[in-house]
Motif scaffolding. Sequence first.
Motif: not given
Length: 507
Positions: A169-180, A188-200
């Motif tokens: 198995x291969x989990x993708x796309x780290x650290x997360x492509x869903x909110x782009x 080039x997408x930007x994952x514009x989240x702060x550390x708390x939202x990234x973690x949670x």
Amino acid sequence: MTEDDADLRADALAVLAPGFVGTQVPGWAGELLEQGLGGLWLFGHNVQDEAQVCALTAAVHAARPEALVCADEEGGTVTRVHHRDGSPWPGAWALGVVDDVGTTRAVAQGLGVQLHAAGVDLAAAPVADVNSEPDNPVIGARSFGADPALVSRHVRATVEGLREGGVLSCAKHFPGHGSTRVDSHLDLPVLDVDADLLATRELVPFAEAVRAGVDVVMTGHLVVPEHGELPATLNSSVLNLLRDDLGFDGVICTDALDMAAVARTYGRERSAVLALAAGVDLLCVGNPAFPGDYDAEEDTRGLVEAVLAAVRDEQLPRQRLHQAAERVRALGARQAANRADPRSGAGARAGSGVGARAEKTDLHQVGRDAAARAVTVTGPVNTLDAPVVVALSRTMNIASGARAQVVVDTLAARTGGRVAELGELGEVSGRADQAGSMDPLLLVSDDQSDLHDPDLQALVRRCAVLVHTGVRDLPAGLHPACLVRTFGGGLASALAAADALTARPVT
């Protein structure tokens, strides 16, 4: 060549998994496999039929048993082995709508059994992205949903099911492509989240994948501003989140290096060196036929030389390259042993009721039943007599190709209708007006369809049925006479939609 030079070159080969052109292993690829190439990536143009795929993968493993044959096999719209007819497995969002982890695990196991039998070692699944951005142009129905807890439980089920089926198995796309909002194939997408939202939010499903024993994690080509300007694939600060915070000690693989998000700025060779230096282990080079259009042999040999030069110039630590190569070799050796085990991939893992179910039931029926559970129908389903079936999408997603074609072809075949192009509808309407009658109109839309377009809205309002395969809701005020939602494309979902239209009583 000295022994040290030979070892260095073997390490440079071990971290590469290029694509190739053709339905047989090219001579150059066979040569590099024998010298230690990490593996090959299959795309649709490499697939003709089942027998050919088996012969192809057997040739890869004959050249080097530890080589990994990898393929994008997510179910739904993203498939390579089933690219001609569509995937018999529902996609992630449909499974998230059903929200039965046993069903997701059974589907993943069935997919794994099928891939194992074909000689495919690694399925580039599950998609662990939380699709929290409705306008995301590239993830959408490929994600299990917008809730990190839901995504997490289905990511775990997929990892476990694929393992039971006999593939990696291969989990993708780290650290997360869903909110782009940008497709990394194109920019080039930007994952514009702060550390708390990234973690949670973003990292939660990846943490669950690690706990479930995922074999590989694939990086996303996207910028996380709090970690600097480099895309995650090339960024040690982002990859340290995976190693240090989530505790992943398996193989980190890049998304395709020919994607514009990295290739346009850094080029493939520079991207390869930067990715390895940042902590990546396996380099997925990409598709040389589409949209790449480059010489796979020349490109692969160039990448080997670029990695060797980087080590010699001290841009890439020798130990870092060796560490990456050893991780890939260990994974390949483990999968080679698994492939040689007659019990693997048989759907009969000890204590697995899911395995017993997948073994005793036609595999494709497992996928079809799961897809059917996700389907919703709003409005009356009247008799469809030879409908005109038209796809409303004018664009396609590079990850999945012309995703609507399987759906329209299947619906036309199952309803006795015919497929027409969007541009033909004016002519069809004119002929119908002269004849005093009109064939019913069956439209197919997805998240690439511009349902805010007034012309498309007019068609939707007069159609007999709209089959919507996307995850976005229809625009407010747009109400077709009958709306069938499948929450994903592919053959399984298309058949489920057809069943909903042909098996329901006339009202």
